[in-house]
Design an enzyme around this catalytic site. Structure first.
Site, mmCIF file in Angstrom:
data_model
loop_
_atom_site.group_PDB
_atom_site.id
_atom_site.type_symbol
_atom_site.label_atom_id
_atom_site.label_comp_id
_atom_site.label_asym_id
_atom_site.label_seq_id
_atom_site.Cartn_x
_atom_site.Cartn_y
_atom_site.Cartn_z
ATOM 1 N N SER A 262 0.923 -1.050 -0.110
ATOM 2 C CA SER A 262 -0.121 -0.037 -0.007
ATOM 3 C C SER A 262 0.845 1.409 -0.037
ATOM 4 O O SER A 262 1.991 1.107 0.410
ATOM 5 C CB SER A 262 -0.923 -0.106 1.221
ATOM 6 O OG SER A 262 -0.147 0.456 2.458
ATOM 7 N N LYS A 263 0.198 2.357 -0.275
ATOM 8 C CA LYS A 263 0.902 3.645 -0.392
ATOM 9 C C LYS A 263 1.656 3.929 1.043
ATOM 10 O O LYS A 263 2.623 4.618 1.082
ATOM 11 C CB LYS A 263 -0.004 4.767 -0.783
ATOM 12 C CG LYS A 263 0.660 6.147 -0.717
ATOM 13 C CD LYS A 263 -0.249 7.207 -1.346
ATOM 14 C CE LYS A 263 -0.126 8.413 -0.996
ATOM 15 N NZ LYS A 263 1.054 9.065 -0.330
ATOM 16 N N ARG A 264 0.946 3.501 2.216
ATOM 17 C CA ARG A 264 1.464 3.566 3.562
ATOM 18 C C ARG A 264 2.636 2.915 3.772
ATOM 19 O O ARG A 264 3.598 3.583 4.477
ATOM 20 C CB ARG A 264 0.340 3.062 4.553
ATOM 21 C CG ARG A 264 -0.019 4.401 5.401
ATOM 22 C CD ARG A 264 -1.073 4.054 6.561
ATOM 23 N NE ARG A 264 -2.288 3.513 6.043
ATOM 24 C CZ ARG A 264 -2.626 2.269 6.722
ATOM 25 N NH1 ARG A 264 -1.999 1.833 7.867
ATOM 26 N NH2 ARG A 264 -3.864 1.762 6.161
ATOM 27 N N ASP A 267 4.943 5.201 2.223
ATOM 28 C CA ASP A 267 5.348 6.532 3.178
ATOM 29 C C ASP A 267 6.265 6.040 4.377
ATOM 30 O O ASP A 267 7.315 6.894 4.795
ATOM 31 C CB ASP A 267 4.168 7.090 3.714
ATOM 32 C CG ASP A 267 3.329 7.659 2.559
ATOM 33 O OD1 ASP A 267 3.855 7.769 1.396
ATOM 34 O OD2 ASP A 267 2.121 7.783 2.455
#
Ligand code: GLU
Length: 520
Positions: A262-264, A267
């Site tokens: 996921s994008k998380r 990040d």
């Protein structure tokens, strides 16, 4: 049956930036098309207007341009199966929806959201299907006059697929083999909505694959659950003979832990999940991209190609040409592929070093300018040649520890090469290297060396060596480390002769005299 021409498609919905998993899907489609001398189509699936995000389509096109993934047909590329944007194909879909209605493969349903909710409350695990459709307000339960009247009065309706229960539906998947599912578990999917006069994804996707003569559907695993429904749609249209072959690619998994990437994750661990930087038009949020982070497109392609497939040999660095030759869709793994972003950094190092020194200079020059330094490509290329094999320190986001790795980005060069362009203006007397190497006779030795260098007319590595080596030997001097303190201000950098030659006589002597004065 004669071999069909290979025609594959990448069909994103323009709902935001292209996720790196989508890039991998497009890449596999490209490799497959090229290796079979076939066509790759770029189709925009924008029938869900609520999720449309301005700029997404251009972003996707720019991403593939950067990556070197070329389309043969499609939005912005032309071709004779257009239009390739689904929102421009309304009339086509209407015709095919009508075909299903006329052949009793689909029906019109008037149930309002409230009525559907009421049914859900009344019947546990309610699903609109063969068991329940007789209880609902649709063209199967209402008289034809009533149906016509409701439509004439402007009541909104949907068209639902009439799925016959109790059939084993076979999906023959190139990667997963035969997947069988009983049609009784499927619901009567909505294929069309009168409210926006648009089909849903399922109908538009099947009609377009048929009309665009798609031979293989290569897409992410998340679409596997839709595949039985798609098979039934091909049959309902009478297109079973030309149904594309399916290949559902393995998921991309988190680098650590379980689940989908996921994008998380990006990040948290500091890696991009998008090919290019994305500026969200609504929130203004900026998400990092591989391009802006300093990755080379060849490295990204190579890295992604090996997430879910490998050539079965030790070779990892593979050019697009080699990938096209070696790629084998049937050898893709069924299991998800861990997104090893550290490996991505390793690939970038490999591809950076394959470049000519001159190729580093546009990015290097930009980096220098950001740090207030003006230089020339020639000088920059010299520095690259001296420094590209060095290692850099970095903070490992997983452990929080400081570690070392090879130079993997042009931006790694700045801390390593600053002294080539900027003279040290202060010396940290607590610095281990300085403490150890700037002893009481250092200033005297450096003065003597400066005098010797003053006499050198040919200020090249050879020219200096011829004079300085002799002086050092005769006087039993080891000037290298104090000299490094003068020119670098720290225990790093290339060979001292190379550095002095790069700086030139005047700068070299200035730096030496300054250090002697300051350090004493
Ligand atoms: N529009 C779908 C997507 O966004 C396409 C799925 C497919 O390839 O069938 O991925």
């Amino acid at each position: 049956m004669a071999e069909r021409r290979v025609r594959v498609r990448f069909a994103p919905s323009p709902t935001g930036p292209l996720h790196i998993g989508g890039v991998r899907t497009a890449l596999y489609n490209y490799l497959f098309a090229k290796q079979h001398g076939g066509d790759l189509i770029f189709r925009i699936e924008d029938t869900d207007s609520n999720r449309f995000v301005p700029g997404a389509e251009d972003y996707i096109i720019e991403s593939f341009k950067w990556l070197g993934i070329k389309f043969d047909e499609g939005v912005s590329f032309g071709g004779d199966h257009g239009p390739y944007r689904q929102s421009e194909r309304r009339d086509i879909y209407k015709k095919y929806v009508q075909q299903l209605l006329d052949t009793d493969k689909a029906y019109i349903a008037f149930d309002t959201p409230e009525e559907l909710d009421a049914k859900r409350a009344e019947i546990a695990n309610f699903q609109y299907d063969a068991q329940t459709r007789g209880l609902m307000r649709n063209s199967l339960t209402l008289a034809k006059e009533e149906v016509d009247k409701l439509i004439a009065e402007g009541h909104q309706y949907v068209v639902r697929f009439k799925i016959e229960p109790g059939r084993d539906v076979l999906v023959n998947d190139i990667i997963r083999g035969e997947v069988s599912i009983n049609s009784s578990i499927l619901d009567d999917k909505v294929l069309y909505k009168s409210a926006d006069e648009l089909p849903t994804y399922h109908l538009a996707n099947i009609v377009d694959d048929h009309l665009m003569e798609v031979s293989h559907v290569i897409r992410g695993e998340e679409w596997l659950p839709s595949a039985p429904l798609h098979v039934l749609l091909y049959e309902a249209f009478g297109w079973a003979d030309t149904m594309p072959r399916f290949a559902h690619l393995p998921l991309l998994l988190k680098p650590v832990g379980n689940g989908k990437l996921s994008k998380r994750d990006g990040d948290k661990l500091g890696f991009p999940v998008f090919p290019l930087e994305w500026h969200d038009p609504k929130s203004g949020e900026i998400s990092s991209g591989y391009r802006e982070k300093g990755y080379l497109p060849e490295a990204v392609v190579n890295f992604l190609a090996l997430l879910g497939w490998n050539p079965g040999t030790e070779q990892e660095v593979l050019s697009m040409e080699e990938l096209i030759k070696l790629f084998d869709l049937s050898k893709c793994s069924k299991a998800g592929a861990k997104f090893d972003y550290v490996k991505g950094i390793w690939f970038n190092h490999q591809y950076l070093l394959k470049q000519e020194d001159m190729d580093w200079t546009p990015a290097f020059d930009k980096l220098l300018k950001e740090n207030g330094v003006d230089s020339t490509p020639e000088k920059e290329a010299q520095v690259v040649s001296m420094m590209k094999q060095k290692v850099v320190e970095y903070t490992d986001t997983l452990s929080g520890q400081t570690k070392k790795r090879n130079i993997s980005f042009v931006s790694d060069l700045w801390p390593l090469t600053k002294f080539f362009f900027v003279a040290p203006d202060s010396f940290d007397k607590e610095d281990k290297f300085i403490k150890k190497n700037w002893k009481e006779n250092a200033a005297a030795d450096m003065s003597e060396l400066a005098d010797v260098l003053e006499t050198v007319t040919d200020f090249t590595v050879e020219g200096m060596k011829a004079v300085v080596d002799v002086w050092a030997e005769q006087n039993e001097k080891k000037p290298w480390n104090p000299w490094r303190v003068c020119l670098v201000g720290a225990g790093q950098g290339p060979d001292m002769y190379e550095l002095a030659a790069f700086l030139g006589k005047e700068e070299t002597l200035n730096r030496m005299r300054y250090a002697i004065k300051v350090l004493g």
